[in-house]
Write a protein that holds these residues in place. Structure first.
Motif, short mmCIF file in Angstrom:
data_model
loop_
_atom_site.label_atom_id
_atom_site.label_comp_id
_atom_site.label_asym_id
_atom_site.label_seq_id
_atom_site.Cartn_x
_atom_site.Cartn_y
_atom_site.Cartn_z
N GLU A 52 42.29 13.21 9.28
CA GLU A 52 41.17 12.31 9.02
C GLU A 52 41.67 10.89 8.80
OE1 GLU A 52 37.54 13.28 6.39
OE2 GLU A 52 38.85 12.09 5.10
N ASP A 53 41.02 9.94 9.42
CA ASP A 53 41.31 8.53 9.20
C ASP A 53 40.79 8.13 7.83
OD1 ASP A 53 39.94 5.48 9.79
OD2 ASP A 53 42.07 5.77 10.13
N GLY A 54 41.68 7.56 7.01
CA GLY A 54 41.32 7.28 5.62
C GLY A 54 40.18 6.29 5.47
N LEU A 55 40.01 5.36 6.40
CA LEU A 55 38.97 4.33 6.25
C LEU A 55 37.64 4.80 6.81
CD1 LEU A 55 38.19 1.41 5.50
CD2 LEU A 55 38.92 0.74 7.81
N THR A 56 37.61 5.22 8.07
CA THR A 56 36.35 5.52 8.76
C THR A 56 35.89 6.96 8.61
OG1 THR A 56 37.49 6.09 10.82
CG2 THR A 56 36.90 3.77 10.47
N LYS A 57 36.79 7.85 8.14
CA LYS A 57 36.51 9.28 8.00
C LYS A 57 36.31 9.97 9.36
CE LYS A 57 36.75 8.62 3.69
NZ LYS A 57 38.04 8.92 3.02
N LEU A 58 36.62 9.28 10.44
CA LEU A 58 36.66 9.93 11.75
C LEU A 58 37.99 10.67 11.89
CD1 LEU A 58 35.35 7.07 14.08
CD2 LEU A 58 34.03 8.98 13.15
N PHE A 59 38.12 11.41 13.01
CA PHE A 59 39.42 11.97 13.31
C PHE A 59 40.40 10.83 13.57
CE2 PHE A 59 36.71 15.60 14.86
CZ PHE A 59 37.11 16.49 13.88
N THR A 111 37.52 -14.80 9.83
CA THR A 111 36.39 -15.58 9.31
C THR A 111 35.81 -14.96 8.04
OG1 THR A 111 35.85 -16.28 11.55
CG2 THR A 111 34.13 -16.54 9.87
N HIS A 112 35.59 -13.67 8.06
CA HIS A 112 34.86 -13.01 6.96
C HIS A 112 35.77 -12.22 6.01
CE1 HIS A 112 31.02 -14.00 8.87
NE2 HIS A 112 31.56 -13.63 10.03
N GLY A 113 37.05 -12.04 6.37
CA GLY A 113 37.95 -11.33 5.47
C GLY A 113 38.14 -9.88 5.88
N HIS A 114 39.23 -9.31 5.39
CA HIS A 114 39.58 -7.94 5.78
C HIS A 114 38.59 -6.91 5.23
CE1 HIS A 114 43.36 -8.78 7.79
NE2 HIS A 114 43.63 -9.66 6.84
N GLN A 115 38.00 -7.20 4.06
CA GLN A 115 37.02 -6.24 3.54
C GLN A 115 35.81 -6.18 4.44
OE1 GLN A 115 36.22 -7.23 -0.54
NE2 GLN A 115 38.13 -6.33 -1.29
N ALA A 116 35.38 -7.31 4.93
CA ALA A 116 34.27 -7.31 5.89
C ALA A 116 34.67 -6.58 7.17
CB ALA A 116 33.84 -8.74 6.20
N GLY A 117 35.91 -6.83 7.61
CA GLY A 117 36.39 -6.11 8.80
C GLY A 117 36.38 -4.61 8.60
N ASP A 118 36.82 -4.19 7.41
CA ASP A 118 36.79 -2.74 7.11
C ASP A 118 35.37 -2.21 7.13
OD1 ASP A 118 39.54 -2.68 4.69
OD2 ASP A 118 39.50 -2.79 6.88
N ALA A 119 34.43 -2.98 6.55
CA ALA A 119 33.03 -2.54 6.53
C ALA A 119 32.48 -2.41 7.95
CB ALA A 119 32.19 -3.52 5.71
N VAL A 120 32.85 -3.33 8.84
CA VAL A 120 32.41 -3.25 10.24
C VAL A 120 32.97 -1.98 10.89
CG1 VAL A 120 32.67 -4.31 12.52
CG2 VAL A 120 32.05 -5.71 10.56
N LEU A 121 34.25 -1.70 10.64
CA LEU A 121 34.86 -0.49 11.21
C LEU A 121 34.14 0.76 10.73
CD1 LEU A 121 38.65 -1.40 10.88
CD2 LEU A 121 37.31 -1.30 12.98
N ILE A 122 33.78 0.79 9.46
CA ILE A 122 33.11 1.98 8.91
C ILE A 122 31.73 2.14 9.53
CG2 ILE A 122 32.13 2.97 6.80
CD1 ILE A 122 34.42 1.60 5.27
N GLU A 123 30.94 1.06 9.58
CA GLU A 123 29.60 1.13 10.16
C GLU A 123 29.67 1.47 11.66
OE1 GLU A 123 25.46 0.92 10.59
OE2 GLU A 123 26.74 1.08 8.82
#
Length: 604
Positions: free
Chosen positions: A439-446, A485-497
């Protein structure tokens, strides 16, 4: 007895897995590492970059270790360019404050601030140490600033991304087995206490609990899974749990060896050590870690030496099974000595420093549990022998013997059932660890590891059955500017969504949605023709582009319009292996990007 032997086998297996994980190939750092000890904590990155080369001390490519030193240390090294994604790994999990700067040839700086003074969720990548992505493609100069109240040990590894995740699998299985054995020992001995009311079973169980918490703190597992946001406990965990562990060790040893009756002098000495251990635990609640760790380290060595000599004295005195007790504490003492020398920077050996105390404590816990079982069994055997001797003179001797046999049979059945429950618990734990490793720790995908295995399996299945196989590769458009532009936390949120939207559309049971790497995703579609795969890919792109991503960079921030490009490929007769299918989809993906982004391209 068989349960203890099974547990020993489990610990040896976990040590083998740790060794395998430690030996997985990684990209070595070719240039030498240099360091500078900054007596002034206000030294900035610009000061360091402008510093004359003669001020740097070159230490080669070995792991830097400077013992306990609260002054800032700067490290620098060079990373060559690479055509694949890499991870920069600081393996020691107890550093307080670490700043890592990646500087490109154009002077662009990418900065990461990590350390166990920050909540765990703020780390760029979830790991027991500190892991961060290496900027792609170009060579970089790396500067690292470390300031910590713990040992200044900075073992560095640069990994190819998939190799890093492959290395974590055996390690986490081994750690899971280790803590699984500790849990089994706690349950086993608490059960023994409930059945026999023998107090040594109870005090030993509490000792194992605090030993496990100490190991969790040392390995970084505790901060990751047990108290990720409790910074107060993270700062004090080692000295607090270490002190409490020896408090209950003294209580357990006193009860096990019957020191109040055997020797008042040895008992008095052990009581003094236990009192000092309690003092260390109490001081850890108020005093800085830099003070209490220097109370704990020499005390641990002295205390283990004392218990070791105590075991030898009881052995010479003829106490039954004292030799196993002595061997157990010898293993633990050796691990503490090696571990302490490693933290103080007196020996060089990352494997010993990371795993010595875990290995020693695991062996010690099992051997002590074995001693308790043997001594209780011996005492029980003596009691049963005396009872049997008395029953020979009684009228109901034969009936009493039958009742005794039935009682023993019931206990054997209970113990067998207990061991079966323990085995089932370990199997469930192993299954959970296997799920987490895929499991991918950030997105919970494989994750990529699962993708590499699954695409080969589907390729072989498709070849055997003659059924079609399709692969979609998707890449988020302009993801790096979004991150900048928006920061790594925003990038992580985009990846999750983004991952959630893909997963919501992949409704078939055999479809596999995976995070391929970075902002790139892969969808494996078994039994799917090119036309159907094109329809699915088009649905994915519409699901991403037609609905803005909200609440990504803050509650009051405007929605983000995110698009993606996709490449679709199906299995052809000319393809020799799964890699050919992946390359075809990847070529189609880049063709889609060349067409202007938010596009779909089919492999030709």
């Amino acid at each position: 007895m068989n349960g203890i032997r099974s547990a020993i086998f489990a610990v040896l297996s976990s040590l083998l897995l740790i060794t395998i994980g430690a030996c997985v190939a990684e990209e070595s750092i070719t240039p030498e590492i240099a360091y500078y000890k900054a007596e002034n904590s206000d030294v900035s990155l610009n000061d360091i970059r402008e510093m004359h080369p003669e001020n740097w001390t070159y230490i080669g490519s070995g792991p830097p270790s400077f013992g306990y030193d609260n002054t800032p240390h700067w490290l620098k090294l060079e990373l060559n360019a690479a055509s694949y994604y890499r991870l920069f790994h600081l393996q020691y999990p107890l550093l307080d404050n670490v700043d890592v700067y990646f500087i490109s040839p154009q002077g662009e700086i990418e900065h990461y601030n990590v350390g166990d003074k920050k909540p765990f969720y703020q780390r760029p990548i979830a790991a027991d140490g500190f892991v961060m992505p290496v900027p792609f493609n170009e060579p970089h100069e790396v500067f690292i600033r470390v300031q910590t109240s713990s040992s200044v040990s900075v073992p560095i590894r640069v990994w190819e991304t998939s190799a890093f995740h492959q290395a974590q699998g055996p390690r986490y299985v081994a750690i899971g087995l280790y803590f699984g054995v500790l849990i089994c020992m706690v349950v086993y001995n608490l059960f023994g206490y409930v059945v026999t009311r023998e107090t040594s079973f109870f005090s030993y169980s509490i000792y194992v609990v605090f030993t496990g918490l100490l190991m969790a703190a040392l390995s970084g597992v505790g901060f990751r899974y047990l108290w990720p946001n409790w910074l107060w406990l993270q700062e004090r965990a080692i000295t607090l749990f270490g002190g409490l562990a020896f408090v209950f060790a003294t209580l357990f040893i006193t009860q096990l060896l019957g020191l109040k009756k055997q020797s008042k002098a040895w008992h008095a000495g052990l009581l003094m050590l236990g009192s000092f251990a309690a003092l260390v635990a109490i001081c850890s609640l108020f005093l800085p870690y830099a003070i209490t760790i220097f109370m704990l380290l020499p005390f641990a060595v002295i205390a283990c030496f004392y218990v070791l000599i105590l075991g030898v004295a009881m052995w010479i005195k003829g106490m039954q099974h004292a030799q196993i007790f002595t061997l157990a504490w010898f293993c633990f003492l050796a691990s503490i000595i090696f571990n302490s020398l490693g933290y103080l920077g007196l020996i060089d050996g990352q494997f010993i420093q990371r795993y010595a105390i875990m290995i020693g404590s695991g062996i010690e816990v099992l051997l002590l549990s074995w001693v308790i079982t043997l001594m209780y069994s011996a005492e029980r055997t003596e009691k049963l022998g005396a009872q049997e001797q008395m029953l020979k003179h009684a009228v109901a001797a034969q009936e009493a013997q039958r009742v005794l046999n039935e009682e023993l049979e019931v206990r054997v059945e209970d113990r067998t059932r207990e061991l079966q429950e323990v085995s089932e618990s370990l199997q469930k734990a192993n299954a959970e660890l296997e799920r987490q490793s895929n499991e991918d720790g950030l997105t919970k995908l494989f994750n990529r590891r699962f993708f590499d295995t699954r695409i080969r399996e589907e390729f072989q299945r498709s070849r055997r059955s003659g059924t079609p196989l399709a692969l979609i590769l998707l890449d988020i458009d302009h993801f790096k500017p979004l991150n900048d532009t928006h920061g790594h936390q925003a990038g992580d949120a985009v990846l999750i969504e983004f991952a959630q939207r893909l997963q919501s559309l992949a409704t078939r049971a055999n479809d596999a949605v995976c995070r391929y790497g970075g902002e790139e995703f892969a969808v494996i579609l078994p039994a799917t023709q090119l036309a159907s795969a094109e329809v699915v890919a088009d649905r994915f792109l519409k699901a991403i582009s037609e609905k803005p991503f909200v609440n990504i960079s803050g509650a009051k921030a405007p929605p983000l319009n995110v698009t993606a490009s996709a490449g679709v490929a199906v299995l052809e007769d000319t393809m020799d292996n799964a890699t050919d299918l992946v390359e075809a989809a990847d070529t189609a993906l880049y063709a889609a990007k060349d067409q202007g982004r938010n596009m779909l391209s089919l492999a030709t």
